[in-house]
Scaffold this active site. Structure first.
Site, mmCIF file in Angstrom:
data_model
loop_
_atom_site.group_PDB
_atom_site.id
_atom_site.type_symbol
_atom_site.label_atom_id
_atom_site.label_comp_id
_atom_site.label_asym_id
_atom_site.label_seq_id
_atom_site.Cartn_x
_atom_site.Cartn_y
_atom_site.Cartn_z
ATOM 1 C CG HIS A 99 -3.233 -28.277 60.726
ATOM 2 N ND1 HIS A 99 -3.753 -27.051 61.092
ATOM 3 C CD2 HIS A 99 -3.506 -28.396 59.397
ATOM 4 C CE1 HIS A 99 -4.306 -26.465 60.041
ATOM 5 N NE2 HIS A 99 -4.170 -27.255 59.003
ATOM 6 C CG ASP B 180 16.202 -13.026 54.075
ATOM 7 O OD1 ASP B 180 17.122 -13.798 54.406
ATOM 8 O OD2 ASP B 180 16.388 -11.971 53.453
#
Length: 925
Positions: free
Chosen positions: A633, A851
């Site tokens: 992060h 995808d």
């Protein structure tokens, strides 16, 4: 040495009879049945499994409503004969597929052939199903098992999970075309015995369990069964279980294994290896007397209402997950012998309950058709089909709005109660409270075991690449099996030279509360070639080369972080898990601790030693895959991680085209001013541990945390927004954030005067002047802070919380953000989490659109759940939002109730016009 063997029906009909030695009279079957049916030596109890009558020893076992009996005149070991009878019944079931009176009658030739091979002149030859296949040549006549009730423990476990014809087949039967279906079944079956005191406390408890295996594999391949790593054998003292989020230790008092089991690695990793024979057999038997959590609790109270009248109040409480249903529940209460009449009273809303007074035996029988934590409320429902809908409607019909009584009423859904009034005949009756009872209860619970013993995975040695037998494992629905790593994890480096330098992080990057990794979990229906993924990753890391570097502290300031862009590479692990995508979808509503095995754990001494990017791709049995990523992060926020993952997916599917967005690494726009000037108050931060507040975070973490997940559809969100309109326009995030904050605070029951805060992430990429350029994937957000008191938030309506959220967003202008960046130069500064709810927005980032060339994910979410609240996207429904947060176990029901109490009986229909609603604010992410 056995003289006779025979099988009797429940009516006493002689189905199978074989006399091996002629030493016992031919009428022994009739004598035996008369003795068993009219047994009086033990009151009204059943006949013992072994007894002697007229010099003949009778041994019998019951299986599937049939009596398997052996006789002899000699003194044999009872244990030996009883075990022989059990094995004979098991062999018969293996060959016939289903054990019933009809299957025996239709296959009597095969049964007699089996008996002739098992016993010769009274002496046992073999009970191995595998060996008998060489000597038994008759084919079984198939009997449809659907016309019978499920028989035995295996039957109750399989009735819900698969077609009953799947397991009720012969070991010698073939599929159509002469081919044999390769299958193997593993059941964890437990029988428990628990004794409660009259006040509901546990006095004694014991579990007798078995891991049952039924194999239809040809060629006898070697298999490996892995149990919990926490399994230990021998009494260790203390409570054996942690009823929180973890599984805890499983302590077995003793256990034994089948003769074919090899224990070479059992002491090391709790795996059993064996070459299974055809048919059904117990792999492992175990016994537990340590403390465990029973699925039901019973309380019974008897009160004398007069000289000839008494009341019996019995309460049964279900204490297991709401996704599990118990059935075949029967509660029996013996009554004093002078009871003449009984009247019953059930609680309103009790569905499927039966009550009966067995006058001959002076016993009450109370039957419950099914039980779950939320009992059936069908008389209130007309359109609910899922559990979520049922609970939602049940809240409305079972509670008074805006009243604390709803929580106690909600608890009643876990319980069922019956009130029986007794009338007696004689005035000199004894002490009714001592002569009634004890209460007994029988039940079955498919897909549940109290011991927490689990079969983590079943590995079958493949004979060829195309060999992929069906595996049926009936065990806990909440735990994943272990991952199998065929190779060691590797480091994926950029496939072309990258700049070697030190990347200084901004003050927004190296905040203390961001020193962790963002862990995503994706489930795909079809897997992508691992080589393709690795090649694409090495290519995308050329542009995102800091993710292939390593974090370190700055030489100028030991509290400041920087990235050494040395190109060491990202960790990439490949694994296999013996489940299907559908199996995982059944668990995907909320994370549990077993999901952590889906991400390779890097052994490191500190946070800085963990590579910024760790990836594990786990292939599934069905051809799908689970991809888990851990992205530091301090290097990236939600928008940045989404940008990186989409770039990786783009290169994977279109390797000849560059990603549409090029990464920006520089943090120059976010540099602090010289000298730093904090010109605004920033209530998000505090220099003290709790600033005088009640430390809510410490309170939450002092109890086991349970993930709660609630999905809000577009209609649900519109229904919430109507509480704010037309006087106030609000976005989805503002409405749902305010509603979640209020529900969370109300469930905690905090002091009214306590100051509380809501911290939520806001995108500042377009707030600063100059703006942060497109492609920047570092941390470009700050935490906005809404602040009020418990009384003002809970006492007011939803509109009040929405206004607080909107005001805190409006405060975030360029000057305010610059002030916060300057304030963060003070590295001892801490985020004030003591009385705050933190919300992170993952919806609307496009994370669910990823995808890699084989389709979008079936599921997207976090790998773990914490006290921080996440707003998650819903795959296939762009307008829906899933709220995920972990709360203490004791507060789960209250929080879920408050989150759903805004629903009313009115249908949410009509036109959903946009009056009062506006487009989603791009600042929220």
């Amino acid at each position: 040495m056995i003289s006779q063997f025979f099988v009797l029906s429940q009516r006493g009909d002689n189905i199978v009879f074989r006399d091996y030695r002629g030493e016992v009279p031919k009428g022994s079957a009739e004598i035996f049945f008369r003795k068993v049916k009219f047994w009086k030596d033990d009151g009204d109890g059943d006949a013992p499994p072994v007894f002697n009558a007229d010099g003949v020893n009778y041994f019998h076992v019951k299986d599937a409503g049939l009596l398997f009996v052996a006789t002899t005149r000699v003194n044999l070991s009872p244990s030996l004969v009883l075990e022989l009878l059990r094995r004979i019944s098991r062999v018969v079931k293996d060959y016939l597929g289903v054990l019933s009176e009809e299957s025996l009658r239709k296959n009597f030739v095969l049964v007699y052939e089996l008996l002739d091979q098992i016993i010769d002149f009274g002496y046992v030859q073999t009970t191995s199903t595998e060996l008998l296949k060489s000597y038994v040549f008759n084919e079984p006549v198939v009997v449809d098992p659907a016309q019978f009730l499920p028989l035995g423990s295996a039957g109750i476990f399989t009735a819900k999970r698969m077609p009953v014809t799947t397991i009720a087949k012969s070991v010698v039967a073939n599929e159509r075309g002469g081919r044999k279906r390769e299958e193997i079944f593993v059941d964890v079956i437990e029988k428990m015995s628990v004794t409660f005191s009259s006040s509901g406390y546990i006095l004694t408890s014991e579990i007798d369990g078995t891991i049952q295996l039924k194999s239809y594999l040809t060629g006898n391949p070697e298999i490996r069964l892995a149990l919990n790593e926490e399994v230990s054998i021998g009494r260790g003292g203390g409570s054996a279980y942690d009823y929180g989020l973890g599984t805890g230790a499983v302590i077995l008092d003793d256990c034994n294994f089948h003769e074919s089991v090899h224990l070479d690695s059992f002491d090391v990793d709790r795996t059993l290896s064996l070459v299974p024979t055809d048919g059904e057999f117990p792999v492992m038997n175990y016994r537990i007397t340590q403390e465990f959590k029973p699925p039901f609790r019973i309380n019974s109270l008897i009160e004398e209402a007069g000289p000839l009248k008494a009341e019996v109040i019995t309460k049964v409480r279900a204490d297991f997950p709401s996704s599990i249903i118990a059935d075949k529940i029967l509660v029996q209460i013996p009554l004093p012998p002078y009871t003449t009449r009984v009247s019953f009273e059930l609680e309103p809303g009790a569905v499927g309950n039966t009550t009966d007074f067995k006058e001959a035996n002076k016993r009450i029988e109370w039957g419950l058709k099914k039980a779950r934590i939320s009992f059936a409320l069908n008389k209130y429902l007309s359109h609910s089909s899922s559990l979520e809908d049922l609970l939602r409607v049940a809240y409305y019909f079972c509670y008074e709005p805006a009243s604390m009584s709803e929580i106690s009423n909600r608890e009643k859904q876990r319980n069922r109660c019956v009130n029986a009034t007794l009338l007696c005949t004689c005035t000199n009756a004894g002490n009714i409270t001592k002569e009634a009872g004890p209460v007994s209860m029988t039940f079955t619970i498919p897909m549940f075991n109290s011991s927490r013993l689990q079969v983590k995975y079943l590995h079958i040695t493949k004979k060829s690449k195309s060999y992929n037998p069906y595996r049926w494992m009936l065990k806990s629905q909440e735990q994943l099996p272990n991952c199998y790593y065929p190779t060691q994890p590797i480091l994926i480096r950029p496939n072309s030279p990258t700049p070697k330098h030190c990347l200084h992080l901004s003050n927004l990057d190296d905040q203390n509360f961001l020193r962790f990794s963002i862990k995503y979990l994706y489930l795909f229906k079809k897997s992508v070639s691992l080589e393709t993924l690795k090649h694409a990753l090495s290519k995308v890391l050329v542009g995102y080369y800091p993710l292939a570097g390593r974090l370190r502290t700055s030489a100028d300031h030991d509290q400041k972080l920087e990235v050494d862009c040395n190109g060491e590479g990202a960790v990439f692990a490949e694994a296999f898990m013996d489940i299907t995508a559908q199996d995982f979808l059944e668990l995907s509503s909320k994370p549990n601790r077993s999901w952590r095995k889906l991400l390779y754990r890097v052994e490191a001494l500190s946070f800085l030693d963990i590579p910024p990017l760790v990836i594990q791709v786990t292939n599934l049995r069905c051809g799908g895959m689970i991809m888990c990523t851990a992205i530091n992060h301090c290097l990236s926020d939600g928008i940045g991680t989404s940008q990186f993952l989409h770039a990786w997916a783009h290169i994977t599917g279109k390797p000849d085209l560059d990603p549409p967005i090029q990464p920006i690494h520089s943090r120059h726009v976010l540099k602090s001013r010289s000298p730093p000037k904090a010109t605004f108050p920033h209530p998000q931060f505090t220099l003290t541990s709790n600033n005088g507040h009640v430390d809510i975070m410490r309170l939450l973490q002092s109890q086991p945390l349970i993930p709660t997940s609630l999905t809000f559809t577009h209609s649900d969100i519109l229904h919430l927004k109507r509480q704010c309109t037309p006087s106030l326009k609000c976005s989805t995030f503002e409405t749902l954030a305010s509603h979640t904050w209020r529900s969370w605070i109300k469930s905690l029951n905090l002091p009214p005067s306590l100051n509380i805060k809501l911290l939520f992430s806001v995108n500042i990429r377009k707030t600063l002047n100059p703006q942060i350029p497109q492609g920047y994937y570092g941390n470009g957000f700050v935490l906005a802070c809404a602040e009020t008191t418990v009384k003002d938030l809970v006492g007011a309506n939803l509109r009040h919380g929405v206004k607080l959220v909107q005001q805190s967003k409006q405060d975030l202008n360029d000057e305010y953000v610059r002030s916060m960046i300057d304030l963060l130069e003070e590295k001892t500064l801490k985020m004030d989490l003591g009385a705050s709810l933190v919300i992170s927005q993952w919806a609307k980032l496009g994370l669910e659109e990823l995808d890699f060339g084989e389709g979008k994910p079936l599921h997207m979410g976090p790998l773990t759940s914490d006290v921080y609240c996440l707003f998650l996207p819903v795959v296939g429904d762009f307008d829906a939002v899933r709220v995920l947060v972990s709360v203490p176990e004791s507060l789960v029901e209250k929080f879920e109730y408050y989150m759903t109490e805004f629903f009313t009986a009115e249908e949410i229909n009509g036109d959903h016009r946009a009056n009062g609603f506006h487009a989603e604010d791009p600042m929220e992410y």
